[in-house]
Write a protein that holds these residues in place. Structure first.
Motif, mmCIF file in Angstrom:
data_model
loop_
_atom_site.group_PDB
_atom_site.id
_atom_site.type_symbol
_atom_site.label_atom_id
_atom_site.label_comp_id
_atom_site.label_asym_id
_atom_site.label_seq_id
_atom_site.Cartn_x
_atom_site.Cartn_y
_atom_site.Cartn_z
ATOM 1 N N LEU A 11 0.486 12.139 -16.833
ATOM 2 C CA LEU A 11 0.014 13.337 -17.519
ATOM 3 C C LEU A 11 -0.684 12.976 -18.824
ATOM 4 O O LEU A 11 -1.742 13.517 -19.159
ATOM 5 N N LEU A 12 -0.106 12.038 -19.555
ATOM 6 C CA LEU A 12 -0.684 11.658 -20.848
ATOM 7 C C LEU A 12 -1.984 10.886 -20.662
ATOM 8 O O LEU A 12 -2.967 11.120 -21.354
ATOM 9 N N ALA A 13 -1.990 9.964 -19.697
ATOM 10 C CA ALA A 13 -3.200 9.171 -19.472
ATOM 11 C C ALA A 13 -4.353 10.044 -18.992
ATOM 12 O O ALA A 13 -5.487 9.911 -19.455
ATOM 13 N N PHE A 14 -4.040 10.962 -18.078
ATOM 14 C CA PHE A 14 -5.106 11.846 -17.611
ATOM 15 C C PHE A 14 -5.578 12.787 -18.717
ATOM 16 O O PHE A 14 -6.736 13.199 -18.729
ATOM 17 N N ALA A 15 -4.679 13.112 -19.645
ATOM 18 C CA ALA A 15 -5.100 13.956 -20.765
ATOM 19 C C ALA A 15 -6.150 13.228 -21.600
ATOM 20 O O ALA A 15 -7.132 13.818 -22.048
ATOM 21 N N LEU A 16 -5.964 11.934 -21.785
ATOM 22 C CA LEU A 16 -6.963 11.150 -22.515
ATOM 23 C C LEU A 16 -8.281 11.144 -21.752
ATOM 24 O O LEU A 16 -9.353 11.385 -22.301
ATOM 25 N N ALA A 17 -8.181 10.873 -20.450
ATOM 26 C CA ALA A 17 -9.396 10.787 -19.628
ATOM 27 C C ALA A 17 -10.139 12.116 -19.606
ATOM 28 O O ALA A 17 -11.352 12.172 -19.803
ATOM 29 N N TRP A 62 0.816 -1.216 0.000
ATOM 30 C CA TRP A 62 0.000 0.000 0.000
ATOM 31 C C TRP A 62 0.847 1.263 0.000
ATOM 32 O O TRP A 62 0.474 2.276 -0.591
ATOM 33 N N ASP A 63 2.012 1.197 0.636
ATOM 34 C CA ASP A 63 2.940 2.321 0.518
ATOM 35 C C ASP A 63 3.290 2.575 -0.943
ATOM 36 O O ASP A 63 3.237 3.712 -1.429
ATOM 37 N N ALA A 64 3.618 1.503 -1.631
ATOM 38 C CA ALA A 64 3.991 1.623 -3.047
ATOM 39 C C ALA A 64 2.798 2.089 -3.868
ATOM 40 O O ALA A 64 2.920 2.933 -4.762
ATOM 41 N N PHE A 65 1.624 1.544 -3.530
ATOM 42 C CA PHE A 65 0.415 1.899 -4.272
ATOM 43 C C PHE A 65 0.112 3.390 -4.129
ATOM 44 O O PHE A 65 -0.142 4.084 -5.120
ATOM 45 N N PHE A 66 0.162 3.899 -2.911
ATOM 46 C CA PHE A 66 -0.187 5.311 -2.720
ATOM 47 C C PHE A 66 0.899 6.237 -3.249
ATOM 48 O O PHE A 66 0.612 7.323 -3.746
ATOM 49 N N PHE A 67 2.168 5.773 -3.156
ATOM 50 C CA PHE A 67 3.218 6.565 -3.787
ATOM 51 C C PHE A 67 2.961 6.679 -5.293
ATOM 52 O O PHE A 67 3.104 7.745 -5.902
ATOM 53 N N SER A 68 2.548 5.550 -5.870
ATOM 54 C CA SER A 68 2.242 5.551 -7.302
ATOM 55 C C SER A 68 1.101 6.507 -7.606
ATOM 56 O O SER A 68 1.156 7.293 -8.563
ATOM 57 N N ALA A 69 0.050 6.475 -6.786
ATOM 58 C CA ALA A 69 -1.090 7.361 -7.012
ATOM 59 C C ALA A 69 -0.666 8.825 -6.934
ATOM 60 O O ALA A 69 -1.110 9.665 -7.720
ATOM 61 N N GLN A 70 0.225 9.133 -5.971
ATOM 62 C CA GLN A 70 0.683 10.515 -5.825
ATOM 63 C C GLN A 70 1.553 10.941 -6.997
ATOM 64 O O GLN A 70 1.634 12.121 -7.340
ATOM 65 N N THR A 71 2.221 9.958 -7.594
ATOM 66 C CA THR A 71 3.081 10.269 -8.731
ATOM 67 C C THR A 71 2.269 10.424 -10.005
ATOM 68 O O THR A 71 2.453 11.363 -10.771
ATOM 69 N N ILE A 72 1.344 9.492 -10.219
ATOM 70 C CA ILE A 72 0.599 9.479 -11.478
ATOM 71 C C ILE A 72 -0.320 10.686 -11.581
ATOM 72 O O ILE A 72 -0.575 11.207 -12.665
ATOM 73 N N ALA A 125 1.204 20.178 -22.586
ATOM 74 C CA ALA A 125 -0.059 20.519 -23.239
ATOM 75 C C ALA A 125 0.001 20.170 -24.717
ATOM 76 O O ALA A 125 -0.958 19.654 -25.295
ATOM 77 N N LEU A 126 1.144 20.438 -25.331
ATOM 78 C CA LEU A 126 1.291 20.063 -26.744
ATOM 79 C C LEU A 126 1.214 18.549 -26.889
ATOM 80 O O LEU A 126 0.501 18.024 -27.746
ATOM 81 N N ALA A 127 1.945 17.838 -26.028
ATOM 82 C CA ALA A 127 1.987 16.380 -26.113
ATOM 83 C C ALA A 127 0.599 15.786 -25.887
ATOM 84 O O ALA A 127 0.144 14.925 -26.644
ATOM 85 N N THR A 128 -0.083 16.257 -24.848
ATOM 86 C CA THR A 128 -1.392 15.681 -24.554
ATOM 87 C C THR A 128 -2.420 16.101 -25.602
ATOM 88 O O THR A 128 -3.293 15.326 -25.956
ATOM 89 N N GLY A 129 -2.277 17.339 -26.100
ATOM 90 C CA GLY A 129 -3.181 17.777 -27.170
ATOM 91 C C GLY A 129 -3.025 16.891 -28.389
ATOM 92 O O GLY A 129 -4.011 16.441 -28.991
#
Lengths: 322, 322, 322, 322
Positions: free
Chosen positions: A138-144, A101-111, D142-146
């Protein structure tokens, strides 16, 4: 003559051929969707992803986002565990479960790039994975977020159609097939164009073929939809429906497909709407009641809940045709 | 004959039927909005949200964003308090009030993904909520920023119309109904098309009906709007206005709806603009003054503040028509 | 007759009236921009901001972004200083100058949501401002990044036009006015439509008026632009240019405005391009050299640098017209 | 006569002139791309960047993103090293190699705005660079995600065309050139328009010229693509193909270019699709097998894998033409 007939009978107008409709399975359903099952598609269809993600229900969409977020974090948690949890500064777990869970939450904070920093990566491996993960995040959240906003801002027409097609008196001594529509949205629709395609099964030397006719309309375009719009197909000599009875429509599994195109002022885009009426939606001898009223200042008040309201009436006897 | 008349009288052109205008309540107001109240709509209309958020005033929009941000943080603050403020490392408050604000600001730092880290979550519950909140924050801000940019980049035409419709001399011995327009924006408008719909109340055997006529124009399309454009409806024999006086216009509550369509070069999209002139906007016997000048190099200088300027003039006596 | 003439002479085609061109100040310049100065505009024009920000030069755009970022941080730095730098945990400056920069960099870390946390807000005031700033930061950067991407992805046609208009031999014993164009981009242009408007000053009873003619073209539409496209206006009896000499063009300050419309496959949008030729761009008696070659496999090789290349040639003597 | 012929022969329809096709190098390839090499372009073409980034393969795209991310971080790492690694609080490396990676990962945490804070900038220089980097990071991402979302949501038609053009019996005693298409996507295509351009080499007095003909179609527009659509060019007297044999097609390097335009309901945009058939794709005397079936409820089931299936058949003897 055969060519002539073919021209007058645009049987490909809906992309169908001469195939008859069986067991009340019309080509277009009332909600505008197309009643055709498709198979033989390749298993992996990346080009359909966007479409699916934009058109799926909201509940399903949120669930999918959550699942992806959870799964990604689980994957990265295992990667950090693989590297060794001792490379996460500040992770205070003692058991394998706590380590996860430490690793999981660190990952969540990073992603999510929130990066509190009470846990931070140490050493080449953990740092590299974290740097990569924040980029992927950043890229995955841009899609979402792009999909979220795309869904939210998708230009769609919200047209309310009258529940029935009426065969109503029209002009002097004549009849017309009529239905009404109005805009449910607050926006303005401009340059509306409508098309009605009437189809039925015909018996040609024992073989049943489907016939398609584009119905002539009193007017097929309006510049601006300010109130409701009554679309009229005059049942005159040129109409393919002129000699048909209610019985005929049922027997031939007749259906009426409605295709509407308009420019939406709010979205600055062209929108489309479709619906269909089946033979049992046709009411013979009825007339629409007005859907609007006046307020005390003479201003028109449109009541959208009355769009389907009609009253029965007598049809003119078509003496001159008979 | 009845059908013929109907075809010449496109009374559905604005989606209205034969309903007369009462007490000076025209169909379209001068700012282009539609003067119809709507009721009977479902209470919950999610499909109108986008439209509302895009078209509301800027002040209201910012207030809404602020309120949502505040409310979300309050909700999450209470969740963190519910979990127990001792699970927020670094929160130094001692009273319930201070605890709340610690939780509130931690929430704000999480939802905006700024994540300073002087307060950080501890334990499963707090960490899970924080992970979820940062995800929600990214999605919620995507909606907010999408709307902000959507509002900012919304393609809209900013057309300035002359305040009055003039009845002016036109060609030799003739008259025309004229108005002018120009583009207030710096961008270029291409492929402009204009439509004028003239409507008035007509007394048909004691029943007052509204009649609609699309006015014929000298030219209804220009390729490019470089300066101002004067739209002319010739008052010749074909005009439905040819025998009308200023009195007639007033009595019949006449109005002129103007619909403009153009392609905007900057937004790469089609834009629309609407306006309307009422009977008291018509000036009989006037002529537009030039709205432009030359600078010392022979270059044309368009003065947009002069677009409504006119001077009175004498109208030709229509000898040949009388 | 006057009306007839007027119809044949679309003098409003470019939104200009009868105003002559003076001192070689054509309506449209070679780069497609419109040669009209505008004044009388309201001082504050928020509706032009987007347009300005999208069309300004890249250098100016980056400078503007940097200035805004700097200014915002200065403003917030002063706010934090006003609240008291002691409310920024971890700020280690001792002088006023150092305090300012501590506040400035804390602001930068907040507005960009990077939030390292070595400096963090303490107390209601500082925390509130920081929470607000991170929200504003997200929104402000959304505008900046939206504009950046909007500029980057703006659909624009990059058409290269031949430098000259040629009067070239055309078909048997005839002549045509010709120019060429090609697409500089890698994308595909579909459904191209072109319009050429010829204008010149005419002396009508001592008053100089500007005349506009849309030139008839051999073909004004192509389905697909695969190579270069040579646009031909046949100089036959119907041409308004048929009796004009090079001298006439100069004296009347003749100019040719070219308006191109196409669908861009990469941007999925309609794009427009404009250019103009002045009288001194017309070459009499010349013929375009082929702009393409074959490689060893028979494949066509288009050389875009040769698009303006022509060779002199003799014009046919127009015996039958004279 | 010469003009007449020219009008009937739209040789510029694809932007090509009279140039013959050599060694089986058709103008348009089967995948719809244009078979022309381009040279003479300026070396630096910023206007093509967007196009390239949107249309390149996914693998290449991800690699490019990764490379940019890596390179940017390397550059900023060297800047931080130049400023002095002692200005990065919390960097614990001892060797130059470790210093570099400390700076590199600090840069990564800054550019992605994750900002854990276990390393943080100290002093004017490091703070300024970090502030600048986080701003650049937001803009660059922003460019990359766009681009990522632009690629993902790009409206493209996925049309499956039958592999062959069939010469099939058509109506009574006649023949038609036929091919089929269907939509591979789940979305709905509206207002489909199709154009077929037939081209071949013609020997005109020993000089080989390329001729282009737009083929007349039984119907060139359908309102809605619900199933498959069979496009038919009747081989009647008006067809330029009426006297051609399979041999002729081969000798003249004949090819058929297909241009499809439709409105995509999911993307709310116009999409285009292209393909081409070469002479060896034509099958003489064949007939398409039905691509659909009925399920037990009478509902139509379209099998997209059968779109190219045909069976051989006999062609009618064209007695009346011969």
């Amino acid at each position: 003559m055969s060519i002539l007939k073919r021209k007058f009978n645009p049987e490909d107008d809906l992309g169908f051929g001469y195939q008859p409709v069986l067991k009340n399975q019309p080509l277009i359903l009332q909600d505008g969707s197309i009643n055709v099952k498709r198979k033989g598609l390749p298993f992996f269809r990346p080009y359909d992803n966007y479409n699916k993600l934009i058109t799926m229900g909201w509940g399903k969409f949120w669930l999918l986002i959550l699942c992806c977020y959870f799964t990604l974090n689980v994957i990265f948690a295992f990667i950090y565990l693989g590297i060794g949890v001792e490379n996460l500064n500040g992770a205070e777990g003692h058991t394998a479960y706590e380590h996860f869970w430490d690793a999981f939450f660190f990952s969540a904070q990073t992603i999510s790039t929130v990066g509190y920093g009470h846990i931070s990566p140490r050493g080449m491996a953990a740092n590299s994975v974290a740097a990569l993960e924040s980029m992927l995040g950043l890229l995955a959240f841009a899609l979402a977020t792009g999909l979220l906003y795309g869904r939210f801002s998708k230009p769609t027409a919200k047209i309310v159609y009258s529940k029935n097609l009426l065969v109503a008196p029209y002009l002097e001594n004549n009849m017309g097939l009529m239905f009404r529509l109005a805009n449910l949205r607050r926006n303005t629709l401009i340059d509306l164009e409508i098309e009605i395609i009437f189809s039925y099964n015909e018996d040609v030397n024992g073989k049943i073929l489907r016939r398609f006719y584009q119905l002539e309309l009193e007017r097929k375009r309006v510049s601006l939809l300010t109130m409701n719009w009554t679309i009229v197909h005059p049942l005159d000599e040129k109409s393919p429906l002129k000699d048909m009875t209610q019985e005929d429509l049922k027997r031939t599994e007749a259906s009426f497909s409605v295709l509407l195109k308009a420019f939406d002022d709010a979205f600055s885009q062209t929108v489309h709407s479709r619906t269909a009426y089946q033979h049992d939606d046709v009411v013979w001898g009825a007339r629409f009641k007005p859907a609007f009223d006046r307020d005390e200042n003479g201003r028109i008040v449109l009541d959208l809940s009355k769009i389907s309201d009609f009253s029965e009436t007598e049809l003119p006897v078509k003496a001159e045709i008979a």
